[in-house]
Design an enzyme around this catalytic site. Sequence first.
Site, PDB file in Angstrom:
ATOM      1  N   GLY A   7       3.870 -28.433  64.780  1.00  0.00           N
ATOM      2  CA  GLY A   7       3.822 -28.410  66.486  1.00  0.00           C
ATOM      3  C   GLY A   7       3.598 -30.006  66.502  1.00  0.00           C
ATOM      4  N   ARG A   8       2.690 -30.425  67.707  1.00  0.00           N
ATOM      5  CA  ARG A   8       2.279 -31.634  67.929  1.00  0.00           C
ATOM      6  C   ARG A   8       1.609 -32.122  66.553  1.00  0.00           C
ATOM      7  NH1 ARG A   8       1.541 -29.483  73.125  1.00  0.00           N
ATOM      8  NH2 ARG A   8       2.553 -30.505  74.803  1.00  0.00           N
ATOM      9  N   ILE A   9       0.365 -31.547  66.461  1.00  0.00           N
ATOM     10  CA  ILE A   9      -0.493 -31.970  65.270  1.00  0.00           C
ATOM     11  C   ILE A   9       0.202 -31.961  63.938  1.00  0.00           C
ATOM     12  CG2 ILE A   9      -2.698 -31.454  64.203  1.00  0.00           C
ATOM     13  CD1 ILE A   9      -3.737 -30.214  66.887  1.00  0.00           C
TER      14      ILE A   9
ATOM     15  N   ARG B 245       7.241 -21.122  61.911  1.00  0.00           N
ATOM     16  CA  ARG B 245       8.087 -19.922  62.139  1.00  0.00           C
ATOM     17  C   ARG B 245       9.380 -19.924  62.923  1.00  0.00           C
ATOM     18  NH1 ARG B 245       2.959 -16.522  64.533  1.00  0.00           N
ATOM     19  NH2 ARG B 245       2.757 -18.533  65.298  1.00  0.00           N
TER      20      ARG B 245
ATOM     21  N   ARG C 236      -8.053 -23.485  62.982  1.00  0.00           N
ATOM     22  CA  ARG C 236      -9.029 -22.451  63.466  1.00  0.00           C
ATOM     23  C   ARG C 236      -9.449 -21.896  61.967  1.00  0.00           C
ATOM     24  NH1 ARG C 236     -10.224 -24.939  67.193  1.00  0.00           N
ATOM     25  NH2 ARG C 236     -10.169 -24.527  69.247  1.00  0.00           N
TER      26      ARG C 236
ATOM     27  N   GLU D 283     -17.982 -19.712  62.778  1.00  0.00           N
ATOM     28  CA  GLU D 283     -18.802 -20.991  63.136  1.00  0.00           C
ATOM     29  C   GLU D 283     -20.207 -20.522  63.875  1.00  0.00           C
ATOM     30  OE1 GLU D 283     -16.606 -24.008  64.587  1.00  0.00           O
ATOM     31  OE2 GLU D 283     -15.231 -24.063  63.159  1.00  0.00           O
TER      32      GLU D 283
ATOM     33  N   HIS E  97     -16.649 -29.418  62.140  1.00  0.00           N
ATOM     34  CA  HIS E  97     -15.884 -29.314  63.307  1.00  0.00           C
ATOM     35  C   HIS E  97     -15.932 -30.620  63.997  1.00  0.00           C
ATOM     36  CE1 HIS E  97     -13.501 -26.175  65.907  1.00  0.00           C
ATOM     37  NE2 HIS E  97     -13.013 -27.220  65.953  1.00  0.00           N
TER      38      HIS E  97
ATOM     39  N   GLY F 251     -12.926 -32.505  64.456  1.00  0.00           N
ATOM     40  CA  GLY F 251     -11.636 -32.909  64.917  1.00  0.00           C
ATOM     41  C   GLY F 251     -11.425 -33.636  66.076  1.00  0.00           C
TER      42      GLY F 251
END
Length: 318
Positions: A156-158, A179, A238, A267, A285, A287
Site C-alpha cells: 500500500g502507501r507505506i 493480496r 501492528r 502494547e 512505537h 512510527g
Amino acid sequence: MQKILITRTLPDRVLDAANARFDVTLREADVPMTVAEAAQALSDYDGILPTLGDAFSADCFALTPAPRCKILANFGVGYNHIDVSAAAKVGVFVSNTPGAVTDATADIAMTLLLMAGRRAGEGERMVRAGEWQGWGPVQNLGTHVTGKTVAILGMGRIGKAIARRCHFGFEMEVVFFNRSVVDNIGLPAVQKPTIEEAVSGADFVITAVPGSPETYHFIDEDIFAAMKSSAIFVNISRGDVVDEAALIAALQDGEIAGAGLDVYEQEPFVPEALRALDNATLLPHLGTAALEVREAMGMMAFENLCAVADGNAPPNKV
C-alpha cells in the site's frame, strides 16, 4: 456547539483548532479507554477523536445500541481497535488519517532495517555499559544492506514508500506480497504469489499490512520457517499481525538472524523473553513520532469531525 471527546493529549495546534470549533473534553488519562469508558463516551458526545487501543469493540457498541456519537475520527491509520462493522450498524462513521503517516512510518522501517542489520542496538548498549574495548576487525559484524534483497509484505502507501527507499537509497532488489495485484510502483519490483515465496530468498523482510481480523497472526511460525537463517525481520504495521511467541522462538533458535520491531502484540507489554534477546532491536512505537506528522494526523482527524458536524460524510471514511 457540538460536544467532542479527545481521548489522548494531542499537539497544541490540533487542540486549538478543536477548541475553536467544538465544546471539547480532553481526557486526562494517558492510557487506552476501557470498553465501559468507550461505551459511556458514545452516549455523552457528538463525536470522538480516539486513538490506538481505545476499546470501541463489538462489546462496546452492544452496550450503546443508540449512541449520540456520530463519528469516531481515529488518530492514526490503523483502526483495529474499532469494530467498524458494529459502528456502522448503529450509524457511527469511522475515519482514519491515511497519507499523513506514510513517510514517517517508512522512515522508521528503514531505521529498524539498518539498526537490526548492522547490530546498532547491541553496539549502543555495549558503549553505554562501558564494555567497549576499542575497534576490532571482527567486532559486532552485521549484515551489509546495500544491494541486498528486501521482501515487503503489503504494498500500500507505506509499502511503496519503503520500496522507494530500499531501491533508490540502497540499490536493493525488491520483491513483495500483496493480496491484490499492484501495478505502477515506479521501480523494479516483483510481486510473488505467496508470502512464503516472497520471504524465502530475502535478506530483509518488512511487514507493512494493516491491522485487521484478516491479518491477525499473518506472520506465524510457518513464515519464519520459510525465511533464510540470515534474514532480518522488521515490523512497523501492528503488533498482532505477528505471532509474537513464534517470533521469539525463531530468534532464540536462530531460525532467523534478527528482528527490528516498533509495535507489539499487547502494547505496552513487551515480553521479557523478547527484551532479553540481543538480536532484537526494540523501539517504543515511534512510527509517527515527529511533531509535524502528529500535527498533520490531528488536523486530518479534526477535518473528519468537522465534516460530520456539517452533515457530511468524513473525507477519510474507512
